[in-house]
Motif scaffolding. Structure first.
Motif, PDB file in Angstrom:
ATOM      1  N   LEU A  51      -3.452 -23.865  16.604  1.00  0.00           N
ATOM      2  CA  LEU A  51      -4.357 -24.437  17.595  1.00  0.00           C
ATOM      3  C   LEU A  51      -5.546 -25.071  16.887  1.00  0.00           C
ATOM      4  O   LEU A  51      -6.023 -24.575  15.869  1.00  0.00           O
ATOM      5  N   SER A  52      -6.036 -26.151  17.452  1.00  0.00           N
ATOM      6  CA  SER A  52      -7.089 -26.939  16.836  1.00  0.00           C
ATOM      7  C   SER A  52      -8.442 -26.227  16.883  1.00  0.00           C
ATOM      8  O   SER A  52      -8.942 -25.893  17.956  1.00  0.00           O
ATOM      9  N   THR A  53      -9.039 -26.038  15.717  1.00  0.00           N
ATOM     10  CA  THR A  53     -10.387 -25.464  15.632  1.00  0.00           C
ATOM     11  C   THR A  53     -11.397 -26.423  16.242  1.00  0.00           C
ATOM     12  O   THR A  53     -12.353 -26.000  16.887  1.00  0.00           O
ATOM     13  N   LYS A  54     -11.171 -27.706  16.054  1.00  0.00           N
ATOM     14  CA  LYS A  54     -12.065 -28.729  16.606  1.00  0.00           C
ATOM     15  C   LYS A  54     -12.086 -28.643  18.134  1.00  0.00           C
ATOM     16  O   LYS A  54     -13.157 -28.663  18.749  1.00  0.00           O
ATOM     17  N   VAL A  55     -10.922 -28.517  18.751  1.00  0.00           N
ATOM     18  CA  VAL A  55     -10.832 -28.390  20.208  1.00  0.00           C
ATOM     19  C   VAL A  55     -11.473 -27.077  20.647  1.00  0.00           C
ATOM     20  O   VAL A  55     -12.229 -27.038  21.626  1.00  0.00           O
ATOM     21  N   PHE A  56     -11.207 -25.998  19.918  1.00  0.00           N
ATOM     22  CA  PHE A  56     -11.809 -24.704  20.246  1.00  0.00           C
ATOM     23  C   PHE A  56     -13.332 -24.802  20.240  1.00  0.00           C
ATOM     24  O   PHE A  56     -14.003 -24.342  21.171  1.00  0.00           O
ATOM     25  N   ASN A  57     -13.892 -25.390  19.192  1.00  0.00           N
ATOM     26  CA  ASN A  57     -15.349 -25.492  19.087  1.00  0.00           C
ATOM     27  C   ASN A  57     -15.942 -26.322  20.216  1.00  0.00           C
ATOM     28  O   ASN A  57     -17.021 -25.997  20.715  1.00  0.00           O
ATOM     29  N   LYS A  58     -15.238 -27.370  20.628  1.00  0.00           N
ATOM     30  CA  LYS A  58     -15.718 -28.200  21.737  1.00  0.00           C
ATOM     31  C   LYS A  58     -15.677 -27.441  23.064  1.00  0.00           C
ATOM     32  O   LYS A  58     -16.543 -27.620  23.910  1.00  0.00           O
ATOM     33  N   MET A  59     -14.672 -26.620  23.242  1.00  0.00           N
ATOM     34  CA  MET A  59     -14.460 -25.945  24.528  1.00  0.00           C
ATOM     35  C   MET A  59     -15.036 -24.533  24.584  1.00  0.00           C
ATOM     36  O   MET A  59     -15.066 -23.930  25.655  1.00  0.00           O
ATOM     37  N   ASN A  60     -15.491 -23.993  23.474  1.00  0.00           N
ATOM     38  CA  ASN A  60     -15.841 -22.582  23.396  1.00  0.00           C
ATOM     39  C   ASN A  60     -16.876 -22.157  24.439  1.00  0.00           C
ATOM     40  O   ASN A  60     -16.690 -21.150  25.123  1.00  0.00           O
ATOM     41  N   ASP A  61     -17.967 -22.895  24.582  1.00  0.00           N
ATOM     42  CA  ASP A  61     -19.012 -22.493  25.532  1.00  0.00           C
ATOM     43  C   ASP A  61     -18.487 -22.477  26.966  1.00  0.00           C
ATOM     44  O   ASP A  61     -18.712 -21.512  27.711  1.00  0.00           O
ATOM     45  N   GLU A  62     -17.785 -23.534  27.348  1.00  0.00           N
ATOM     46  CA  GLU A  62     -17.218 -23.621  28.702  1.00  0.00           C
ATOM     47  C   GLU A  62     -16.202 -22.505  28.955  1.00  0.00           C
ATOM     48  O   GLU A  62     -16.243 -21.840  29.996  1.00  0.00           O
ATOM     49  N   LEU A  63     -15.313 -22.291  28.005  1.00  0.00           N
ATOM     50  CA  LEU A  63     -14.290 -21.253  28.169  1.00  0.00           C
ATOM     51  C   LEU A  63     -14.893 -19.856  28.154  1.00  0.00           C
ATOM     52  O   LEU A  63     -14.427 -18.972  28.884  1.00  0.00           O
ATOM     53  N   THR A  64     -15.920 -19.655  27.349  1.00  0.00           N
ATOM     54  CA  THR A  64     -16.576 -18.350  27.310  1.00  0.00           C
ATOM     55  C   THR A  64     -17.199 -18.028  28.665  1.00  0.00           C
ATOM     56  O   THR A  64     -17.104 -16.896  29.147  1.00  0.00           O
ATOM     57  N   GLN A  65     -17.815 -19.011  29.288  1.00  0.00           N
ATOM     58  CA  GLN A  65     -18.396 -18.799  30.627  1.00  0.00           C
ATOM     59  C   GLN A  65     -17.306 -18.451  31.643  1.00  0.00           C
ATOM     60  O   GLN A  65     -17.471 -17.535  32.448  1.00  0.00           O
ATOM     61  N   LYS A  66     -16.195 -19.177  31.589  1.00  0.00           N
ATOM     62  CA  LYS A  66     -15.084 -18.881  32.503  1.00  0.00           C
ATOM     63  C   LYS A  66     -14.509 -17.496  32.225  1.00  0.00           C
ATOM     64  O   LYS A  66     -14.200 -16.746  33.143  1.00  0.00           O
ATOM     65  N   TRP A  67     -14.358 -17.167  30.942  1.00  0.00           N
ATOM     66  CA  TRP A  67     -13.818 -15.861  30.582  1.00  0.00           C
ATOM     67  C   TRP A  67     -14.745 -14.741  31.058  1.00  0.00           C
ATOM     68  O   TRP A  67     -14.284 -13.706  31.524  1.00  0.00           O
ATOM     69  N   GLU A  68     -16.047 -14.947  30.945  1.00  0.00           N
ATOM     70  CA  GLU A  68     -17.002 -13.935  31.405  1.00  0.00           C
ATOM     71  C   GLU A  68     -16.841 -13.659  32.897  1.00  0.00           C
ATOM     72  O   GLU A  68     -16.947 -12.518  33.335  1.00  0.00           O
ATOM     73  N   ARG A  69     -16.571 -14.703  33.676  1.00  0.00           N
ATOM     74  CA  ARG A  69     -16.330 -14.511  35.116  1.00  0.00           C
ATOM     75  C   ARG A  69     -15.051 -13.711  35.353  1.00  0.00           C
ATOM     76  O   ARG A  69     -15.021 -12.804  36.181  1.00  0.00           O
ATOM     77  N   VAL A  70     -13.997 -14.041  34.610  1.00  0.00           N
ATOM     78  CA  VAL A  70     -12.742 -13.307  34.731  1.00  0.00           C
ATOM     79  C   VAL A  70     -12.941 -11.855  34.330  1.00  0.00           C
ATOM     80  O   VAL A  70     -12.560 -10.935  35.045  1.00  0.00           O
ATOM     81  N   ARG A  71     -13.562 -11.648  33.182  1.00  0.00           N
ATOM     82  CA  ARG A  71     -13.804 -10.305  32.664  1.00  0.00           C
ATOM     83  C   ARG A  71     -14.638  -9.488  33.632  1.00  0.00           C
ATOM     84  O   ARG A  71     -14.349  -8.320  33.898  1.00  0.00           O
ATOM     85  N   SER A  72     -15.650 -10.107  34.216  1.00  0.00           N
ATOM     86  CA  SER A  72     -16.513  -9.422  35.165  1.00  0.00           C
ATOM     87  C   SER A  72     -15.741  -9.050  36.449  1.00  0.00           C
ATOM     88  O   SER A  72     -15.883  -7.941  36.959  1.00  0.00           O
ATOM     89  N   ASN A  73     -14.928  -9.975  36.929  1.00  0.00           N
ATOM     90  CA  ASN A  73     -14.127  -9.707  38.141  1.00  0.00           C
ATOM     91  C   ASN A  73     -13.151  -8.554  37.934  1.00  0.00           C
ATOM     92  O   ASN A  73     -12.901  -7.772  38.857  1.00  0.00           O
ATOM     93  N   LEU A  74     -12.595  -8.473  36.743  1.00  0.00           N
ATOM     94  CA  LEU A  74     -11.608  -7.425  36.447  1.00  0.00           C
ATOM     95  C   LEU A  74     -12.255  -6.149  35.914  1.00  0.00           C
ATOM     96  O   LEU A  74     -11.555  -5.152  35.711  1.00  0.00           O
ATOM     97  N   LYS A  75     -13.554  -6.207  35.659  1.00  0.00           N
ATOM     98  CA  LYS A  75     -14.309  -5.051  35.134  1.00  0.00           C
ATOM     99  C   LYS A  75     -13.753  -4.553  33.794  1.00  0.00           C
ATOM    100  O   LYS A  75     -13.551  -3.365  33.605  1.00  0.00           O
ATOM    101  N   VAL A  76     -13.523  -5.505  32.884  1.00  0.00           N
ATOM    102  CA  VAL A  76     -13.077  -5.125  31.531  1.00  0.00           C
ATOM    103  C   VAL A  76     -14.098  -5.557  30.510  1.00  0.00           C
ATOM    104  O   VAL A  76     -14.750  -6.531  30.609  1.00  0.00           O
TER     105      VAL A  76
END
Length: 171
Positions: A146-171
């Protein structure tokens, strides 16, 4: 595995990589795996955008050269070789399969954690281990980095989405 089970299997440590508050056990492995699959499927989606454009472009050129009666047979053969014998189509297919399998792992783990298990139970543990095997098999069979360049571009957005998922599931 090291982070999930609290056992240092290698000298390397993950720092700010896995974002859940679970104690080291199989449930933490599942949460870490769900995070990996979440990020993986989104990164694959972004990478596939460019791959699909490339495939469409090469396919359109090949089709137009093949259909045109005045085309030199050598050009048709060279383009056919470029498109079908090289790894252009193969890489696209492997990335598509990896995206699908990451999505399947994520969805299966999401549904397992939707019931919010607080302690490991045999059914959940079996589901986590099954997802772990699926995820590792998907990575191994795809053999796609997987592309590190794509990861770095998307990391902040995906982290915010993941935090919502993680919070909803209480993990």
């Amino acid at each position: 595995m090291s982070n999930s089970l609290g056992i240092p299997l290698t000298i390397e440590e993950t720092n700010k990589y896995y974002n859940n508050r679970l104690e080291p056990n199989i449930l933490k492995l599942g949460a870490n795996l769900m995070e990996n699959a979440f990020f993986g499927k989104h990164i694959c989606e972004r990478m596939l955008f460019g791959e699909r454009i490339k495939i469409f472009f090469y396919g359109a050129v090949w089709l137009s050269v093949t259909i045109y009666r005045g085309s030199d047979l050598g050009v048709v053969l060279a383009l056919s070789h470029l498109l079908f014998a090289s790894e252009i189509i193969l890489n696209w297919i492997k990335l598509e399969i990896l995206r699908i399998r990451n999505e399947r792992v994520y969805e299966s783990l999401y549904s397992l954690y939707l019931g919010q298990p607080q302690t490991p139970v045999p059914l959940v543990e079996a589901g986590v281990l099954d997802a772990f095997a699926e995820y590792e098999a998907a990575k191994a069979s795809a053999a796609v980095k997987l592309s590190t360049k794509v990861f770095n571009k998307m990391n902040d957005e995906l982290t915010q989405k993941w935090e919502r998922v993680r919070s909803n599931l209480k993990v």
